[in-house]
Design an enzyme around this catalytic site. Structure first.
Site, PDB file in Angstrom:
ATOM      1  N   HIS A   1       0.848  -1.190   0.000  1.00 43.51           N
ATOM      2  CA  HIS A   1       0.000   0.000   0.000  1.00 43.51           C
ATOM      3  C   HIS A   1       0.875   1.228   0.000  1.00 43.51           C
ATOM      4  O   HIS A   1       1.858   1.298   0.743  1.00 43.51           O
ATOM      5  CB  HIS A   1      -0.898   0.010   1.249  1.00 43.51           C
ATOM      6  CG  HIS A   1      -1.813   1.188   1.288  1.00 43.51           C
ATOM      7  ND1 HIS A   1      -3.055   1.177   0.682  1.00 43.51           N
ATOM      8  CD2 HIS A   1      -1.672   2.420   1.823  1.00 43.51           C
ATOM      9  CE1 HIS A   1      -3.628   2.345   0.848  1.00 43.51           C
ATOM     10  NE2 HIS A   1      -2.806   3.127   1.549  1.00 43.51           N
TER      11      HIS A   1
ATOM     12  N   ASP B   1     -15.198   2.207   6.345  1.00 46.61           N
ATOM     13  CA  ASP B   1     -14.160   3.157   5.914  1.00 46.61           C
ATOM     14  C   ASP B   1     -14.672   4.065   4.798  1.00 46.61           C
ATOM     15  O   ASP B   1     -14.370   5.258   4.768  1.00 46.61           O
ATOM     16  CB  ASP B   1     -12.896   2.430   5.470  1.00 46.61           C
ATOM     17  CG  ASP B   1     -11.836   3.435   5.029  1.00 46.61           C
ATOM     18  OD1 ASP B   1     -11.449   4.263   5.870  1.00 46.61           O
ATOM     19  OD2 ASP B   1     -11.440   3.425   3.858  1.00 46.61           O
TER      20      ASP B   1
ATOM     21  N   SER C   1      -8.055   3.425   8.882  1.00 48.19           N
ATOM     22  CA  SER C   1      -8.596   3.444   7.523  1.00 48.19           C
ATOM     23  C   SER C   1      -7.758   2.550   6.601  1.00 48.19           C
ATOM     24  O   SER C   1      -8.284   1.679   5.902  1.00 48.19           O
ATOM     25  CB  SER C   1      -8.610   4.897   7.027  1.00 48.19           C
ATOM     26  OG  SER C   1      -8.809   4.963   5.649  1.00 48.19           O
TER      27      SER C   1
ATOM     28  N   LYS D   1      -8.514  -1.802   5.503  1.00 44.47           N
ATOM     29  CA  LYS D   1      -8.634  -2.273   4.111  1.00 44.47           C
ATOM     30  C   LYS D   1      -7.633  -3.403   3.839  1.00 44.47           C
ATOM     31  O   LYS D   1      -7.936  -4.375   3.153  1.00 44.47           O
ATOM     32  CB  LYS D   1      -8.399  -1.106   3.143  1.00 44.47           C
ATOM     33  CG  LYS D   1      -9.586  -0.137   3.123  1.00 44.47           C
ATOM     34  CD  LYS D   1      -9.406   0.991   2.144  1.00 44.47           C
ATOM     35  CE  LYS D   1      -8.442   2.016   2.616  1.00 44.47           C
ATOM     36  NZ  LYS D   1      -8.850   3.402   2.565  1.00 44.47           N
TER      37      LYS D   1
HETATM   38  N1  URA Z   1      -5.564   6.813   2.687  1.00 48.86           N
HETATM   39  C1  URA Z   1      -6.573   6.085   3.197  1.00 48.86           C
HETATM   40  O1  URA Z   1      -6.953   5.060   2.645  1.00 48.86           O
HETATM   41  N2  URA Z   1      -7.154   6.509   4.347  1.00 48.86           N
HETATM   42  C2  URA Z   1      -6.771   7.630   4.989  1.00 48.86           C
HETATM   43  O2  URA Z   1      -7.327   7.947   6.018  1.00 48.86           O
HETATM   44  C3  URA Z   1      -5.719   8.382   4.441  1.00 48.86           C
HETATM   45  C4  URA Z   1      -5.121   7.936   3.284  1.00 48.86           C
END
Ligand code: URA
Length: 437
Positions: free
Chosen positions: A82, A161, A183, A187
């Site tokens: 990520h 989220d 957040s 994921k």
């Molecule tokens: N990217 C995300 O997926 N969530 C956030 O809160 C900030 C950046």
């Protein structure tokens, strides 16, 4: 239990119980808790923070708020990556096939771009025929066969989220470390991979403006991932200057291919090799140095590029586009930006280049906007390069000539020149592994 009491407790600096966090996430996701109370709680968290236990609980509840992927068939060999987002950040296109060519399973759900940062899914869609949505069965089957699948986020992954992020975006509560951590990590947990490498960016084009803030966020994410049973490494990388030379969807596909074909080295190659090495190191339980030798060999031998072709073809994309860029969308207008004086390029502000690319049609100002896959910016020079007055330093690509003046203003703000060669900037500030914490 009442939402009012939860807000009050956090407002006064209290620690929320597991039940209270669960009540909030469930109630907000199913609509029982209104936006105004959820935003009050986010603001209280913004000011008061969260303990590690609270953040773990919030992350787990958000991860379980919708569907989760079961990747148990892949044992400990699944790996995800990520990036916290940046301008010209096309590392997934390089790293994913490289790591898959070394026997790791890369199953990635990627986002679309909004604002000045592009999304991997938008980039992949510039290849004719590429399918960004596969059923769960297709996603798993393809990964079993060729070790890689990259799709857009499925409908019901982490709905908590989706709602909370949209709310934070309009209530000035995005840049809270526990909320960003929950957040992103929710994921990643829902997407199922056992091993996770986080590319945490700092600088003008990133969320975190300083390496110190990026370090706090990275440490928090690694710690939370570890508490949730995943192996996590974070690499802190510079995003003051765009990564690589091309910013824009088809343009970034071309540059990724150039790196995989050994035609392009530089900052993009270096960051990609570092991220890929940490992914391979986690999966194969070897040192990052040993993994780096495998990664550079996979790129140098062409094995990684072969895997890219296999992957793009498996998802319906036109593989000819990777061999011959004539098959990718190209701009009808290419406008040069020339240096105003002799000297050196001193800096290239990532955020302004991202804005220029968006103004040319490469990005979205709002979710409803459509993008021009051919649009973007090509940087012909990077900081430290010498320039002569009148020499082109960048090219603006678009299919709509009316977009040029605004983009020229933005790129003008991005480029800084000086008489002296600037000091070299570090590209990788730090690596934080779960073993360090
Ligand atoms: N990217 C995300 O997926 N969530 C956030 O809160 C900030 C950046």
């Amino acid at each position: 239990m009442r939402m009012y009491d939860i807000i009050l407790k956090k407002r006064d600096g209290g620690e929320l119980s597991d039940e209270e966090i669960g009540f909030f996430v469930e109630g907000y996701t199913n609509g029982a808790i209104p936006d105004y109370q959820a935003s009050a709680l986010c603001m209280a968290i913004f000011f008061r923070g969260m303990t590690e236990r609270e953040t773990v609980r919030l992350t787990e509840c958000m991860a379980r708020s919708g569907d989760t992927l079961d990747l148990s068939a892949f044992g400990d060999l699944s790996v995800d990556k990520h990036s916290t987002g940046g301008v010209g950040d096309k590392t997934t296109l390089i790293v994913a096939p490289t790591v898959a060519s070394l026997g790791c399973y890369v199953m990635k759900m990627s986002g679309r771009g909004l604002g000045h940062t592009g999304g991997t899914v938008d980039k992949l869609e510039s290849i004719s025929g590429y399918r960004t949505s596969l059923s769960e069965e297709e996603f798993i089957e393809q990964s079993k066969h060729i070790g890689i699948a990259v799709i857009g986020q499925t409908g019901n992954l982490t709905p908590a989220d989706k709602k909370l992020y949209a709310l934070r975006d309009v209530t000035a509560t995005v840049d809270s470390i526990p909320l960003i951590t929950a957040s992103i990590m929710s994921k990643k947990l829902a997407a199922g991979s056992k091993n996770i490498v986080l590319d945490v960016k700092y600088g003008s084009g990133a969320f975190m403006k300083t390496p110190e803030d990026a370090e706090k966020l990275a440490e928090n994410m690694v710690r939370i991932g570890k508490s949730c049973g995943r192996r996590v490494t974070a690499v802190l990388t510079d995003m003051d200057v765009p990564l690589g030379k091309n910013v824009g969807n088809a343009l970034e596909i071309k540059e990724a291919v150039d790196v995989l074909r050994g035609r392009e080295k530089g900052d993009l190659y270096e960051v990609s090799v570092t991220l890929a090495s940490h992914m391979v190191s986690l999966v194969k339980r070897i040192t990052p140095g040993e993994a780096r030798a495998l990664v550079t060999d996979a790129i140098g031998s062409g094995k990684a590029f072969e895997k890219m072709k296999e992957w793009i073809g498996a998802q319906g994309g036109d593989v000819k586009a990777l061999e011959d860029f004539e098959y990718l969308p190209s701009a009808s207008v290419i406008y040069p930006v020339n240096a105003p004086c002799d000297g050196y390029v001193e800096g290239i502000d990532a955020q302004s280049v991202g804005r220029a690319a968006m103004l040319l049609g490469a990005g979205r100002a709002s979710k409803e906007d459509t993008i021009d896959p051919a649009a973007g910016v090509v940087l012909l020079k990077k900081p430290g390069d010498p320039v002569k007055a009148g020499e082109p330093v960048a090219k603006l690509h678009t299919c709509d000539v009316r977009r040029i003046p605004a983009a020229l203003d933005a790129i003008g703000e991005a480029l800084r020149y000086g008489a002296e060669k600037p000091a070299e900037r570090g590209l990788i500030y730090k690596v934080i592994s779960d073993a360090d914490l």
